[in-house]
Motif scaffolding. Structure first.
Motif, PDB file in Angstrom:
ATOM      1  N   ILE A   1      -7.796  -1.247   5.644  1.00 50.58           N
ATOM      2  CA  ILE A   1      -8.182  -0.298   6.690  1.00 50.58           C
ATOM      3  C   ILE A   1      -8.896  -1.007   7.843  1.00 50.58           C
ATOM      4  CG2 ILE A   1      -9.773   1.612   7.192  1.00 50.58           C
ATOM      5  CD1 ILE A   1      -9.016   2.731   4.391  1.00 50.58           C
ATOM      6  N   GLN A   2      -9.675  -2.015   7.517  1.00 45.19           N
ATOM      7  CA  GLN A   2     -10.463  -2.705   8.539  1.00 45.19           C
ATOM      8  C   GLN A   2      -9.607  -3.502   9.519  1.00 45.19           C
ATOM      9  OE1 GLN A   2     -13.780  -1.999   8.747  1.00 45.19           O
ATOM     10  NE2 GLN A   2     -13.259  -0.646   7.031  1.00 45.19           N
ATOM     11  N   VAL A   3      -8.392  -3.873   9.122  1.00 46.30           N
ATOM     12  CA  VAL A   3      -7.566  -4.722   9.992  1.00 46.30           C
ATOM     13  C   VAL A   3      -6.299  -4.039  10.491  1.00 46.30           C
ATOM     14  CG1 VAL A   3      -8.421  -6.845   8.919  1.00 46.30           C
ATOM     15  CG2 VAL A   3      -6.319  -5.794   8.045  1.00 46.30           C
ATOM     16  N   ASP A   4      -5.988  -2.860   9.965  1.00 43.44           N
ATOM     17  CA  ASP A   4      -4.752  -2.175  10.308  1.00 43.44           C
ATOM     18  C   ASP A   4      -4.984  -1.247  11.502  1.00 43.44           C
ATOM     19  OD1 ASP A   4      -2.253  -1.060  10.357  1.00 43.44           O
ATOM     20  OD2 ASP A   4      -2.372  -0.124   8.372  1.00 43.44           O
ATOM     21  N   ASP A   5      -4.107  -1.318  12.490  1.00 43.89           N
ATOM     22  CA  ASP A   5      -4.216  -0.453  13.661  1.00 43.89           C
ATOM     23  C   ASP A   5      -3.753   0.971  13.368  1.00 43.89           C
ATOM     24  OD1 ASP A   5      -5.213  -2.480  15.254  1.00 43.89           O
ATOM     25  OD2 ASP A   5      -3.223  -3.091  15.974  1.00 43.89           O
ATOM     26  N   GLU A   6      -3.043   1.154  12.265  1.00 43.54           N
ATOM     27  CA  GLU A   6      -2.553   2.483  11.898  1.00 43.54           C
ATOM     28  C   GLU A   6      -2.916   2.777  10.439  1.00 43.54           C
ATOM     29  OE1 GLU A   6       1.608   2.036  12.703  1.00 43.54           O
ATOM     30  OE2 GLU A   6       1.383   2.686  14.796  1.00 43.54           O
ATOM     31  N   PRO A   7      -4.212   2.977  10.170  1.00 43.35           N
ATOM     32  CA  PRO A   7      -4.665   3.093   8.781  1.00 43.35           C
ATOM     33  C   PRO A   7      -4.722   4.526   8.250  1.00 43.35           C
ATOM     34  CG  PRO A   7      -6.557   2.982  10.216  1.00 43.35           C
ATOM     35  CD  PRO A   7      -5.327   2.962  11.115  1.00 43.35           C
ATOM     36  N   GLU A   8      -4.145   5.473   8.964  1.00 44.10           N
ATOM     37  CA  GLU A   8      -4.355   6.879   8.629  1.00 44.10           C
ATOM     38  C   GLU A   8      -3.968   7.221   7.185  1.00 44.10           C
ATOM     39  OE1 GLU A   8      -4.360   6.313  12.873  1.00 44.10           O
ATOM     40  OE2 GLU A   8      -2.819   5.823  11.366  1.00 44.10           O
ATOM     41  N   ALA A   9      -2.859   6.683   6.701  1.00 42.22           N
ATOM     42  CA  ALA A   9      -2.422   7.010   5.341  1.00 42.22           C
ATOM     43  C   ALA A   9      -3.399   6.478   4.300  1.00 42.22           C
ATOM     44  CB  ALA A   9      -1.030   6.431   5.079  1.00 42.22           C
ATOM     45  N   TRP A  10      -3.948   5.296   4.554  1.00 40.86           N
ATOM     46  CA  TRP A  10      -4.884   4.706   3.590  1.00 40.86           C
ATOM     47  C   TRP A  10      -6.222   5.453   3.633  1.00 40.86           C
ATOM     48  CZ3 TRP A  10      -0.462   2.939   3.133  1.00 40.86           C
ATOM     49  CH2 TRP A  10       0.177   2.090   4.040  1.00 40.86           C
ATOM     50  N   ILE A  11      -6.629   5.858   4.825  1.00 45.99           N
ATOM     51  CA  ILE A  11      -7.857   6.631   4.972  1.00 45.99           C
ATOM     52  C   ILE A  11      -7.724   7.979   4.265  1.00 45.99           C
ATOM     53  CG2 ILE A  11      -9.290   7.882   6.628  1.00 45.99           C
ATOM     54  CD1 ILE A  11      -8.860   5.554   8.574  1.00 45.99           C
TER      55      ILE A  11
ATOM     56  N   ALA B   1       0.832  -1.204   0.000  1.00 44.01           N
ATOM     57  CA  ALA B   1       0.000   0.000   0.000  1.00 44.01           C
ATOM     58  C   ALA B   1       0.866   1.252   0.000  1.00 44.01           C
ATOM     59  CB  ALA B   1      -0.930  -0.008   1.209  1.00 44.01           C
ATOM     60  N   ALA B   2       1.920   1.255   0.797  1.00 41.49           N
ATOM     61  CA  ALA B   2       2.827   2.406   0.839  1.00 41.49           C
ATOM     62  C   ALA B   2       3.536   2.578  -0.500  1.00 41.49           C
ATOM     63  CB  ALA B   2       3.844   2.224   1.966  1.00 41.49           C
ATOM     64  N   ALA B   3       3.945   1.454  -1.107  1.00 41.88           N
ATOM     65  CA  ALA B   3       4.605   1.525  -2.410  1.00 41.88           C
ATOM     66  C   ALA B   3       3.665   2.058  -3.476  1.00 41.88           C
ATOM     67  CB  ALA B   3       5.116   0.136  -2.809  1.00 41.88           C
ATOM     68  N   ALA B   4       2.416   1.655  -3.419  1.00 40.92           N
ATOM     69  CA  ALA B   4       1.436   2.127  -4.398  1.00 40.92           C
ATOM     70  C   ALA B   4       1.255   3.634  -4.286  1.00 40.92           C
ATOM     71  CB  ALA B   4       0.107   1.410  -4.193  1.00 40.92           C
ATOM     72  N   ILE B   5       1.141   4.126  -3.073  1.00 38.74           N
ATOM     73  CA  ILE B   5       0.993   5.564  -2.882  1.00 38.74           C
ATOM     74  C   ILE B   5       2.220   6.300  -3.400  1.00 38.74           C
ATOM     75  CG2 ILE B   5       0.879   7.375  -1.123  1.00 38.74           C
ATOM     76  CD1 ILE B   5      -0.931   5.530   0.509  1.00 38.74           C
ATOM     77  N   ASN B   6       3.381   5.784  -3.077  1.00 39.57           N
ATOM     78  CA  ASN B   6       4.628   6.432  -3.500  1.00 39.57           C
ATOM     79  C   ASN B   6       4.802   6.406  -5.011  1.00 39.57           C
ATOM     80  OD1 ASN B   6       7.377   7.563  -2.842  1.00 39.57           O
ATOM     81  ND2 ASN B   6       7.996   5.668  -3.876  1.00 39.57           N
ATOM     82  N   GLU B   7       4.429   5.294  -5.644  1.00 39.85           N
ATOM     83  CA  GLU B   7       4.696   5.097  -7.070  1.00 39.85           C
ATOM     84  C   GLU B   7       3.594   5.645  -7.966  1.00 39.85           C
ATOM     85  OE1 GLU B   7       7.035   3.742 -10.266  1.00 39.85           O
ATOM     86  OE2 GLU B   7       7.543   3.500  -8.146  1.00 39.85           O
ATOM     87  N   LEU B   8       2.353   5.601  -7.506  1.00 37.87           N
ATOM     88  CA  LEU B   8       1.237   5.840  -8.423  1.00 37.87           C
ATOM     89  C   LEU B   8       0.433   7.110  -8.153  1.00 37.87           C
ATOM     90  CD1 LEU B   8      -0.109   2.171  -8.709  1.00 37.87           C
ATOM     91  CD2 LEU B   8       1.338   3.410 -10.335  1.00 37.87           C
ATOM     92  N   THR B   9       0.474   7.645  -6.953  1.00 40.10           N
ATOM     93  CA  THR B   9      -0.320   8.841  -6.689  1.00 40.10           C
ATOM     94  C   THR B   9       0.491  10.100  -6.963  1.00 40.10           C
ATOM     95  OG1 THR B   9       0.310   8.985  -4.350  1.00 40.10           O
ATOM     96  CG2 THR B   9      -1.622   7.648  -4.896  1.00 40.10           C
TER      97      THR B   9
END
Length: 385
Positions: A318-328, A280-288
């Motif tokens: 998001i439903q399972v991550d305790d730190e979902p802020e970046a995805w939200i 997810a972090a790689a996708a944000i870095n590479e594609l957004t």
């Protein structure tokens, strides 16, 4: 009594005018949006409008399918048969049904069950393993939502066919299609891992979980950058054994995230959750866009679906991550832009770019992606209560 007659006459005239104009009861304003107007949040209301527009402008009652484009343009409405688009339309109906409980979604699902088979020569399997995976995933979700046994039967039927796509070319993996068994790609493997894991959760058959793990490990070893977690598209497409590292698509990231999340939920193994977060972090870095946080436009046609698939499975993370802020934040940013800039000024119709107004003709794939995003945003709104 006189005023009541006036109201009834006005409503009848509206219906007649709409039908004579080739429209629908939705266009006449007689039917309320899906959800019955009971939405209790701004994003709930917005996705209700988008779902209603999907039904009003794309649904073809005589076929039991959604048209390819709206407004309808000659035979482009019905040809070609975009099997995998219809699978995601099933998924979107399930989203609406799970969120609202509105039985109209269930009615459309039942219509699609027959319509898809009839358009596909009376059967559900086809020549593409990835297409069948999308379809099986959608009908399995439909079963979970409605408990209609027909939907589970279709999912299992397709799964038995899908499993025949595994072979040892390129060290394993499920082929993309039956006529090209030595070409393996992410769209044919990560969704298969999701499907196998979900079937395991229904049957408790450990063979399904073992197979899901085997698919996932092949995918990770072969088509995921070990340094960044970014997911590549496929290997050996041209018979040269090369990986298509230049094919960078949002949906490839999404389905790998989805596979990791499903295996994490099934096993509790933290490694899978870390894999999902890394990708997810790689996708944000590479594609957004680093300036706006927006996901890219990936064109129309099949590409119109890509971002919707990505946000669906990011929502699962998001439903399972305790730190979902970046995805939200990513979902909130893209949903806000979609509604403000990517929507038609008069209708809940959307663009391939979630930052630009749509063309007059909107393809089904594009509309479905937008509804997927709005469903995820409405899910976040519910989470925030």
């Amino acid at each position: 009594m006189a005023s009541r007659k006036v109201v009834l006459l006005t409503a009848s005239c509206l219906v007649l005018v709409a039908l004579l104009a080739g429209g629908s009861l939705w266009a006449a304003g007689v039917w309320k949006p899906f959800g019955g107007g009971t939405a209790d949040g701004v994003w709930q209301e917005r996705v209700d409008l988008a779902q209603a527009e999907l039904a009003d402008s794309f649904w073809n009652e005589s076929r039991g399918l959604y048209d390819n484009v709206s407004p309808c343009i000659a035979q482009l409405c019905t040809d070609p048969f975009n099997y995998w688009w219809q699978a995601h339309a099933v998924d979107v109906l399930v989203d609406g049904y799970e969120r609202t409980g509105d039985e109209r979604y269930a009615k459309l699902l039942s219509g699609m069950y027959d319509g898809i088979a009839e358009r596909n020569a009376g059967v559900y399997p086809n020549d593409y393993y990835d297409d069948m995976e999308w379809m099986a995933l959608a009908w399995l979700r439909a079963y979970d939502a409605t408990k209609d046994e027909r939907y589970m039967e279709v999912a299992k039927l397709l799964w038995e066919d899908i499993k025949t796509g595994w072979n040892e070319e390129q060290g394993g993996g499920i082929a993309w299609r039956k006529e090209q068994l030595n070409y393996k790609n992410t769209p044919a493997n990560a969704p298969a891992a999701i499907l196998a894991t979900r079937l395991y959760e229904h049957t408790n058959d450990k063979e399904e979980l073992d197979f899901a793990t085997r698919i996932y490990e092949w995918q990770k070893e072969t088509l995921v950058d070990p340094d960044t977690g970014f997911v590549w598209d496929g290997i050996n497409r041209q018979g040269d054994g090369l990986v298509d590292k230049d094919w960078k698509f949002t949906y490839s990231q999404g389905v790998y995230i989805g596979a990791a999340v499903e295996l994490y939920k099934a096993t509790g193994d933290e490694r899978y959750l870390q894999d999902a977060k890394k990708t997810a972090a790689a996708a944000i870095n590479e594609l957004t866009s680093q300036a706006t946080g927006m996901l890219p436009s990936e064109g129309d046609g099949d590409g119109g679906l890509f971002k919707g698939i990505f946000v669906r499975y990011l929502g699962e993370l998001i439903q399972v991550d305790d730190e979902p802020e970046a995805w939200i934040e990513l979902l909130e940013t893209n949903a806000a832009s979609l509604w403000e800039y990517g929507k038609d000024s008069e209708k809940a119709r959307f663009s391939n770019s979630w930052a630009q107004t749509p063309e007059k003709a909107v393809q089904l794939s594009t509309q479905l992606s937008a509804v997927m995003l709005l469903e995820q945003r409405a899910r976040l709104e519910e989470r925030e209560k």
